[in-house]
Write a protein that holds these residues in place. Structure first.
Motif, short mmCIF file in Angstrom:
data_model
loop_
_atom_site.label_atom_id
_atom_site.label_comp_id
_atom_site.label_asym_id
_atom_site.label_seq_id
_atom_site.Cartn_x
_atom_site.Cartn_y
_atom_site.Cartn_z
N ASP A 1 0.81 -1.22 0.00
CA ASP A 1 0.00 0.00 0.00
C ASP A 1 0.84 1.27 0.00
O ASP A 1 0.37 2.33 -0.39
CB ASP A 1 -0.93 0.01 1.21
N GLU A 2 2.07 1.18 0.46
CA GLU A 2 2.95 2.35 0.53
C GLU A 2 3.82 2.48 -0.73
O GLU A 2 4.68 3.35 -0.79
CB GLU A 2 3.83 2.26 1.77
N GLY A 3 3.63 1.61 -1.70
CA GLY A 3 4.38 1.67 -2.95
C GLY A 3 5.73 0.96 -2.91
O GLY A 3 6.50 1.04 -3.86
N VAL A 4 6.02 0.24 -1.82
CA VAL A 4 7.28 -0.50 -1.71
C VAL A 4 7.15 -1.81 -2.47
O VAL A 4 6.17 -2.54 -2.31
CB VAL A 4 7.63 -0.76 -0.22
N VAL A 5 8.13 -2.12 -3.29
CA VAL A 5 8.10 -3.34 -4.10
C VAL A 5 8.70 -4.50 -3.31
O VAL A 5 9.85 -4.46 -2.89
CB VAL A 5 8.87 -3.15 -5.42
N HIS A 6 7.89 -5.53 -3.10
CA HIS A 6 8.33 -6.77 -2.46
C HIS A 6 8.68 -7.75 -3.56
O HIS A 6 7.91 -7.93 -4.51
CB HIS A 6 7.21 -7.36 -1.59
N ARG A 7 9.83 -8.40 -3.45
CA ARG A 7 10.21 -9.40 -4.45
C ARG A 7 11.00 -10.51 -3.78
O ARG A 7 11.52 -10.33 -2.68
CB ARG A 7 11.00 -8.76 -5.58
N LEU A 8 11.07 -11.63 -4.45
CA LEU A 8 11.84 -12.74 -3.93
C LEU A 8 13.31 -12.54 -4.23
O LEU A 8 13.67 -12.19 -5.35
CB LEU A 8 11.37 -14.06 -4.54
N VAL A 9 14.13 -12.76 -3.22
CA VAL A 9 15.59 -12.74 -3.39
C VAL A 9 16.13 -14.01 -2.73
O VAL A 9 15.47 -14.62 -1.91
CB VAL A 9 16.22 -11.48 -2.74
N GLY A 10 17.30 -14.39 -3.11
CA GLY A 10 17.91 -15.59 -2.55
C GLY A 10 18.25 -15.41 -1.07
O GLY A 10 18.58 -14.31 -0.61
N ASN A 11 18.17 -16.49 -0.33
CA ASN A 11 18.59 -16.47 1.08
C ASN A 11 20.09 -16.26 1.16
O ASN A 11 20.83 -16.72 0.29
CB ASN A 11 18.22 -17.78 1.78
N PRO A 12 20.56 -15.60 2.20
CA PRO A 12 22.01 -15.41 2.37
C PRO A 12 22.73 -16.76 2.39
O PRO A 12 22.26 -17.71 3.02
CB PRO A 12 22.12 -14.72 3.72
N GLY A 13 23.82 -16.85 1.69
CA GLY A 13 24.59 -18.09 1.63
C GLY A 13 23.92 -19.19 0.85
O GLY A 13 24.30 -20.35 0.94
N HIS A 14 22.87 -18.84 0.10
CA HIS A 14 22.11 -19.83 -0.69
C HIS A 14 21.63 -20.98 0.20
O HIS A 14 21.62 -22.14 -0.19
CB HIS A 14 22.97 -20.33 -1.84
N LYS A 15 21.23 -20.63 1.42
CA LYS A 15 20.84 -21.60 2.43
C LYS A 15 19.34 -21.89 2.36
O LYS A 15 18.54 -20.98 2.16
CB LYS A 15 21.20 -21.03 3.81
N ALA A 16 18.95 -23.16 2.52
CA ALA A 16 17.55 -23.55 2.57
C ALA A 16 17.00 -23.25 3.97
O ALA A 16 17.54 -23.72 4.96
CB ALA A 16 17.39 -25.03 2.24
N LEU A 17 15.94 -22.45 4.02
CA LEU A 17 15.32 -22.08 5.30
C LEU A 17 13.87 -22.53 5.32
O LEU A 17 13.25 -22.70 4.27
CB LEU A 17 15.40 -20.57 5.51
#
Length: 87
Positions: A4-20
């Motif tokens: 609602d505030e115009g901030v774009v949410h997107r998927l990025v990789g986890n740090p260290g390419h770690k599965a969480l």
């Protein structure tokens, strides 16, 4: 996805390419056929929450519920639990 505030949410990789552990799957109680927590390699760039993208589409579902305020009261305890699982 834009909030609602115009901030774009997107998927990025986890740090260290770690599965969480996926926060939305954890919230819903989803597990693998073997009973393991669902793991993912991505997180939201703004919320900093690990979320699935492909099969379950947790990223979209999570943010849809977040917009309607249905998930915010449950989010903090689940994220704290996930941090414990992933450490």
């Amino acid at each position: 996805m834009t909030d609602d505030e115009g901030v774009v949410h997107r998927l990025v990789g986890n740090p260290g390419h770690k599965a969480l552990t996926c926060a939305y799957c954890k919230l819903l109680g989803n597990k693998t056929a073997c009973g393991w927590h669902i793991k993912c390699y991505y997180r939201c760039s703004v919320c900093d929450v690990p979320l699935c993208n492909i099969k379950r589409d947790c990223f979209i579902q999570f943010h849809t519920k977040l917009k309607t305020q249905q998930i915010q009261t449950l989010l903090n305890p689940v994220c704290a639990m996930i941090q414990g699982l992933n450490s």
